[in-house]
Design a protein around this motif. Structure first.
Motif, PDB file in Angstrom:
ATOM      1  N   PHE A 107      -8.594  18.223   4.848  1.00 13.49           N
ATOM      2  CA  PHE A 107      -7.818  18.058   6.079  1.00 13.49           C
ATOM      3  C   PHE A 107      -6.907  16.843   5.965  1.00 13.49           C
ATOM      4  CE2 PHE A 107      -7.608  16.100  10.392  1.00 13.49           C
ATOM      5  CZ  PHE A 107      -6.784  17.049  10.990  1.00 13.49           C
ATOM      6  N   GLY A 108      -7.447  15.744   5.403  1.00 17.64           N
ATOM      7  CA  GLY A 108      -6.616  14.553   5.215  1.00 17.64           C
ATOM      8  C   GLY A 108      -5.451  14.828   4.291  1.00 17.64           C
ATOM      9  N   GLY A 109      -5.693  15.550   3.199  1.00 22.94           N
ATOM     10  CA  GLY A 109      -4.623  15.887   2.271  1.00 22.94           C
ATOM     11  C   GLY A 109      -3.557  16.749   2.914  1.00 22.94           C
ATOM     12  N   GLN A 110      -3.991  17.666   3.780  1.00 21.98           N
ATOM     13  CA  GLN A 110      -3.030  18.541   4.472  1.00 21.98           C
ATOM     14  C   GLN A 110      -2.112  17.736   5.380  1.00 21.98           C
ATOM     15  OE1 GLN A 110      -2.695  21.912   4.090  1.00 21.98           O
ATOM     16  NE2 GLN A 110      -0.932  21.837   5.467  1.00 21.98           N
ATOM     17  N   LYS A 111      -2.665  16.751   6.098  1.00 23.42           N
ATOM     18  CA  LYS A 111      -1.845  15.937   7.011  1.00 23.42           C
ATOM     19  C   LYS A 111      -0.856  15.073   6.225  1.00 23.42           C
ATOM     20  CE  LYS A 111      -3.195  17.412  10.894  1.00 23.42           C
ATOM     21  NZ  LYS A 111      -2.206  18.126  11.739  1.00 23.42           N
ATOM     22  N   VAL A 112      -1.265  14.542   5.089  1.00 23.45           N
ATOM     23  CA  VAL A 112      -0.351  13.753   4.259  1.00 23.45           C
ATOM     24  C   VAL A 112       0.766  14.634   3.730  1.00 23.45           C
ATOM     25  CG1 VAL A 112      -0.172  12.444   2.099  1.00 23.45           C
ATOM     26  CG2 VAL A 112      -2.112  12.050   3.641  1.00 23.45           C
ATOM     27  N   LYS A 113       0.401  15.825   3.287  1.00 22.91           N
ATOM     28  CA  LYS A 113       1.413  16.769   2.793  1.00 22.91           C
ATOM     29  C   LYS A 113       2.424  17.124   3.876  1.00 22.91           C
ATOM     30  CE  LYS A 113       1.178  20.891   3.202  1.00 22.91           C
ATOM     31  NZ  LYS A 113       1.670  22.187   3.675  1.00 22.91           N
ATOM     32  N   ASP A 114       1.928  17.386   5.089  1.00 24.59           N
ATOM     33  CA  ASP A 114       2.826  17.723   6.204  1.00 24.59           C
ATOM     34  C   ASP A 114       3.806  16.592   6.484  1.00 24.59           C
ATOM     35  OD1 ASP A 114       1.487  20.103   6.446  1.00 24.59           O
ATOM     36  OD2 ASP A 114       0.282  19.490   8.186  1.00 24.59           O
ATOM     37  N   ALA A 115       3.310  15.351   6.432  1.00 29.38           N
ATOM     38  CA  ALA A 115       4.169  14.201   6.722  1.00 29.38           C
ATOM     39  C   ALA A 115       5.269  14.061   5.678  1.00 29.38           C
ATOM     40  CB  ALA A 115       3.325  12.926   6.783  1.00 29.38           C
ATOM     41  N   ILE A 116       4.942  14.333   4.405  1.00 26.91           N
ATOM     42  CA  ILE A 116       5.944  14.232   3.340  1.00 26.91           C
ATOM     43  C   ILE A 116       6.981  15.342   3.467  1.00 26.91           C
ATOM     44  CG2 ILE A 116       6.303  14.307   0.842  1.00 26.91           C
ATOM     45  CD1 ILE A 116       3.468  13.152   0.539  1.00 26.91           C
ATOM     46  N   VAL A 117       6.522  16.558   3.680  1.00 23.33           N
ATOM     47  CA  VAL A 117       7.429  17.700   3.822  1.00 23.33           C
ATOM     48  C   VAL A 117       8.366  17.490   5.013  1.00 23.33           C
ATOM     49  CG1 VAL A 117       7.544  20.145   4.427  1.00 23.33           C
ATOM     50  CG2 VAL A 117       5.932  19.362   2.676  1.00 23.33           C
ATOM     51  N   ASP A 118       7.818  17.011   6.122  1.00 23.74           N
ATOM     52  CA  ASP A 118       8.643  16.798   7.312  1.00 23.74           C
ATOM     53  C   ASP A 118       9.652  15.675   7.113  1.00 23.74           C
ATOM     54  OD1 ASP A 118       7.241  18.820   8.489  1.00 23.74           O
ATOM     55  OD2 ASP A 118       5.994  17.533   9.756  1.00 23.74           O
ATOM     56  N   TYR A 119       9.302  14.679   6.281  1.00 27.70           N
ATOM     57  CA  TYR A 119      10.261  13.609   5.955  1.00 27.70           C
ATOM     58  C   TYR A 119      11.537  14.211   5.375  1.00 27.70           C
ATOM     59  CZ  TYR A 119      12.401   9.921   3.087  1.00 27.70           C
ATOM     60  OH  TYR A 119      13.303   9.054   2.485  1.00 27.70           O
ATOM     61  N   TYR A 120      11.394  15.103   4.406  1.00 32.37           N
ATOM     62  CA  TYR A 120      12.576  15.712   3.781  1.00 32.37           C
ATOM     63  C   TYR A 120      13.258  16.694   4.727  1.00 32.37           C
ATOM     64  CZ  TYR A 120      11.395  13.679  -0.738  1.00 32.37           C
ATOM     65  OH  TYR A 120      11.148  12.798  -1.762  1.00 32.37           O
ATOM     66  N   GLN A 121      12.481  17.406   5.503  1.00 30.05           N
ATOM     67  CA  GLN A 121      13.066  18.371   6.448  1.00 30.05           C
ATOM     68  C   GLN A 121      13.910  17.657   7.487  1.00 30.05           C
ATOM     69  OE1 GLN A 121      12.597  21.788   6.279  1.00 30.05           O
ATOM     70  NE2 GLN A 121      14.124  21.945   7.898  1.00 30.05           N
ATOM     71  N   GLU A 122      13.457  16.534   7.990  1.00 31.42           N
ATOM     72  CA  GLU A 122      14.188  15.787   9.007  1.00 31.42           C
ATOM     73  C   GLU A 122      15.484  15.190   8.471  1.00 31.42           C
ATOM     74  OE1 GLU A 122      11.180  13.003   9.975  1.00 31.42           O
ATOM     75  OE2 GLU A 122       9.950  14.456  11.085  1.00 31.42           O
ATOM     76  N   ARG A 123      15.471  14.777   7.186  1.00 33.11           N
ATOM     77  CA  ARG A 123      16.644  14.095   6.633  1.00 33.11           C
ATOM     78  C   ARG A 123      17.605  15.033   5.904  1.00 33.11           C
ATOM     79  NH1 ARG A 123      12.581  11.011   7.315  1.00 33.11           N
ATOM     80  NH2 ARG A 123      12.675   8.741   7.611  1.00 33.11           N
ATOM     81  N   TYR A 124      17.055  16.065   5.252  1.00 29.85           N
ATOM     82  CA  TYR A 124      17.898  16.910   4.394  1.00 29.85           C
ATOM     83  C   TYR A 124      17.869  18.381   4.798  1.00 29.85           C
ATOM     84  CZ  TYR A 124      17.304  12.711   1.564  1.00 29.85           C
ATOM     85  OH  TYR A 124      17.262  11.401   1.125  1.00 29.85           O
ATOM     86  N   GLU A 125      17.079  18.679   5.827  1.00 29.52           N
ATOM     87  CA  GLU A 125      16.939  20.048   6.320  1.00 29.52           C
ATOM     88  C   GLU A 125      16.491  21.003   5.206  1.00 29.52           C
ATOM     89  OE1 GLU A 125      20.522  21.162   8.285  1.00 29.52           O
ATOM     90  OE2 GLU A 125      20.153  19.818   9.979  1.00 29.52           O
ATOM     91  N   GLN A 126      15.722  20.460   4.298  1.00 28.62           N
ATOM     92  CA  GLN A 126      15.120  21.244   3.225  1.00 28.62           C
ATOM     93  C   GLN A 126      13.702  20.727   2.981  1.00 28.62           C
ATOM     94  OE1 GLN A 126      17.460  22.187  -0.362  1.00 28.62           O
ATOM     95  NE2 GLN A 126      19.142  21.061   0.581  1.00 28.62           N
TER      96      GLN A 126
END
Length: 718
Positions: A107-126
């Motif tokens: 569960f902890g790994g999933q939340k870290v992964k989500d935060a990283i993916v959302d970082y790129y989605q918010e800035r680069y829309e990818q």
């Protein structure tokens, strides 16, 4: 820059010293990891040179957090684009301990992964891709309580994976643990002083190769020097190439100056080609000799004048192997004394008893974890002043009462009191197999049963709050006191751990030994096994029940359900009954047949049926064929052979109804079970005459037992 290095438990202080030698600053030790600061070159050196670390991480975050949402926000604020591009793949690993919000590492790994993916989605829309098998970058999350560390793996592979070991052989020791043992044994200094090295149980050769690499000053990463930091966006290739070049020059110089000799041997022939291949892959094969040799029959008398022997001998991984392994360690001690006089010796093992069997006093011990096993490294100086005669569990120890603890003395007094109380009963009834002690003292929580000239100890699981070291000490004291009072060698005291059996554990073997013993009860003979199974094959608490059935059996038809090894059927047959014995286990039915044969009971008139008892009862036509039935079901069963689970409390009504359908109007059903909290279903008393007769069926040695049966006599209402 901040970094942290992961390592095996017990290696932290050694790793801290190692990192210091690479120029690391602000070093702090933590359980299984070490944090440090330094220039990028320090981390590069650690990746290439560390013999102890599993991985090196660039620390991007080291802060407290109080919720899942806060964890997400902190990870999301990291400038991930400084480290890898959106078109590169990544994976997240997480280790979570003692956190009320993140109770599962996944569960902890999933939340870290989500935060990283959302970082790129918010800035680069990818969104970058996740690749769990072969990612470009590995992100590591370490959660310990409310502390959160986030790091990028600079290595990409475990640093213990040097690159020389294609096949680990039997029970291989990890390379970085091997290096830690060498350091604790003082090998670098000894190597400089010209000592040779020997591992007489070398397996795949890990200790030999690590010793040779250390003596030649060869960086362990040289064989496998592709690291993830080489495609990290902040990588400084010029610094890295300089560090790598210096390491190669250093290794070549060390190789040219290497004068130590490395001797490996093993009695397991299949290990030798593996060890030799690994030595070749390390590039150090010319300095290492490997031969087939059994320490009990060595091929050479003196190896060299001075050296270090370091080995990882076998452990007793299964119950029942202790005697065999102890004998191996005694032979190991003889080997050391005969061929390593004046040497330094070290070995790692799981049990103090094995170390003591060597017969040389250790001057130092270090705790380590070998995988999940708690181990110690023992250090010895081989000289006659340190020799002693090791304890031999195959002979009676007349000095067993020396230096007993206060608790062990209380145990001794209680067992002697029990023996005095039972003395007349045992003599008058010619009883040779009986219960001597059953957790009379809470601190010594075990049942002790005597089977003629041997003893059988079943340890109950200690409470979680009792440290393992304390429970092991008490268990050793139970064995020692039992052997002493009964005047037995400790090898004749057989130890098993009894705990709630679940699933596949139920009725499983406790050791691999086929060691049966024939005992006598009321003049009848039975086969028992004190080593192989949790239960021995003869339930001693049913001694009186068996005799009651014997006295009622003449001319009767007898049915034994959940028959186990058929001891009750033997009594019924010898009492004059025609018997039917039903059990699901073919092993136990064959055991029952052997018990019949031991008592010269002709097979005519006796049936043995392998079946699920409940299913077998359902398939009968409820014809009242039997005069006498013994029904002793387990508390719970979910065997693969059963169509559904069985629970004696839940299923008692249908079970007794089905059984009573086979009982003649004047017949008797003896219903027994061992479930402490069992409560008889009131509806059954409306249909049948039922009396609890536990007091009549329980022998004196089980009156105060915490684990014994309860028994009911069930008859038809006429």
């Amino acid at each position: 820059m901040q970094f942290y290095a992961i390592c095996p438990k017990g290696v932290e202080s050694l790793l801290a010293d190692e990192l210091t030698s690479y120029g690391a600053k602000e070093i702090k030790e933590h359980p299984t990891h070490v944090t440090f600061e330094g220039e990028l070159a320090v981390a590069y050196r650690a990746c290439l040179h560390s013999r102890l670390a599993n991985r090196i991480y660039l620390c991007l975050l080291d802060e407290q957090f109080d919720s899942v949402e806060e964890l997400y926000k902190k990870v999301n604020r990291i400038e991930w684009s400084w480290h890898f591009d959106i078109n590169q793949t990544f994976a997240v690993t997480c280790v979570a301990r003692k956190n009320k919000h993140i109770r599962h590492s996944g569960f902890g790994g999933q939340k870290v992964k989500d935060a990283i993916v959302d970082y790129y989605q918010e800035r680069y829309e990818q969104r970058p891709s996740v690749d769990k098998e072969s990612p470009d970058y590995r992100v590591h999350a370490l959660i310990n309580g409310t502390q959160l560390k986030i790091g990028i793996d600079l290595c990409g592979h475990g640093l213990n994976q040097r690159g020389y070991r294609a096949d680990g052989g039997r029970a291989p020791i990890k390379e970085n643990l091997a290096a830690a043992l060498l350091l604790r044994a003082g090998w670098p200094e000894l190597a400089r002083e010209g000592y040779d090295f020997h591992d007489p149980m070398c397996g795949s050769g890990t200790l030999l190769i690590e010793a040779a690499m250390m003596a030649s000053d060869m960086a362990p990463g040289l064989l496998n020097h592709q690291f993830d930091f080489q495609h990290w966006k902040q990588h400084d290739d010029e610094v890295w190439r300089e560090i790598l070049a210096r390491a190669k020059v250093q290794a070549e110089k060390g190789r040219q100056n290497l004068s130590n000799h490395f001797y490996g041997s093993d009695s397991f022939r299949k290990s030798l080609p593996v060890a030799k291949e690994n030595c070749e892959a390390s590039g150090l094969a010319e300095f290492i000799s490997i031969e087939e040799q059994d320490i009990r029959n060595p091929s050479q008398k003196l190896i060299s004048e001075k050296g270090l022997l370091l080995s990882n001998p076998p452990y007793a991984e299964r119950l029942g192997e202790e005697d065999e392994v102890t004998e191996l360690y005694r032979d190991f001690g003889d080997y050391i004394k005969a061929r390593c006089m004046g040497w330094k010796v070290a070995f790692i093992t799981t049990d103090d008893r094995f170390a003591k069997a060597v017969g040389i006093r250790s001057h130092k011990q270090y705790k380590f974890k070998n995988g999940a096993l708690d181990c110690k490294l023992y250090l010895f100086d081989v000289n006659k002043d340190n020799y002693y005669t090791p304890f031999d569990p195959t002979t009676f120890n007349p000095n067993w009462e020396n230096n007993l603890s206060d608790g062990a003395n209380m145990l001794k007094n209680r067992i002697r009191k029990n023996m005095q109380r039972l003395k007349s009963y045992l003599k008058q009834n010619n009883v040779h197999c009986y219960r001597l002690y059953d957790a009379d003292l809470p601190e010594y929580s075990a049942a002790i049963d005597v089977y003629e000239d041997e003893a059988h100890i079943q340890e109950y699981m200690p409470p979680k709050e009792v440290p393992e070291k304390v429970s092991n000490k008490r268990l050793n004291e139970i064995v020692r006191v039992t052997a002493g009072i009964l005047e037995l060698p400790e090898a004749e005291v057989h130890l098993k751990q009894r705990k709630r059996q679940k699933g596949k554990q139920q009725y499983t073997k406790q050791s691999q030994e086929d060691d049966f013993k024939i005992v006598e009860e009321n003049g009848f003979k039975f086969q028992v096994n004190l080593k192989q199974y949790l239960d021995t094959g003869l339930f001693l608490d049913h001694r009186k029940t068996r005799k009651m059935i014997y006295q009622e059996a003449d001319g009767k038809k007898f049915l034994n359900l959940f028959a186990y090894t058929g001891s009750v059927s033997v009594y019924a047959a010898l009492g004059g009954a025609k018997t039917t014995t039903v059990d699901m286990s073919n092993t136990y039915l064959n055991w029952a047949k052997k018990n019949f044969s031991l008592n010269s009971i002709a097979p005519y008139g006796h049936n043995f049926i392998q079946a699920d008892c409940v299913q077998w009862l359902e398939e009968q036509e409820a014809k009242p064929n039997y005069d006498l039935i013994f029904l002793d079901p387990p508390t719970f069963s979910n065997s693969k052979r059963m169509e559904q689970t069985f629970d004696v409390q839940r299923d008692q009504e249908s079970l007794i109804d089905l059984t009573m359908g086979l009982l003649k109007p004047e017949g008797k059903l003896y219903f027994s079970n061992n479930f402490k909290k069992f409560s008889l279903e009131p509806k059954l008393k409306e249909r049948y005459i039922i009396h609890e007769i536990t007091g009549k069926t329980l022998p004196p040695d089980f009156k105060n037992s915490r684990n014994h049966h309860r028994c009911w006599l069930v008859q038809h209402k006429i």
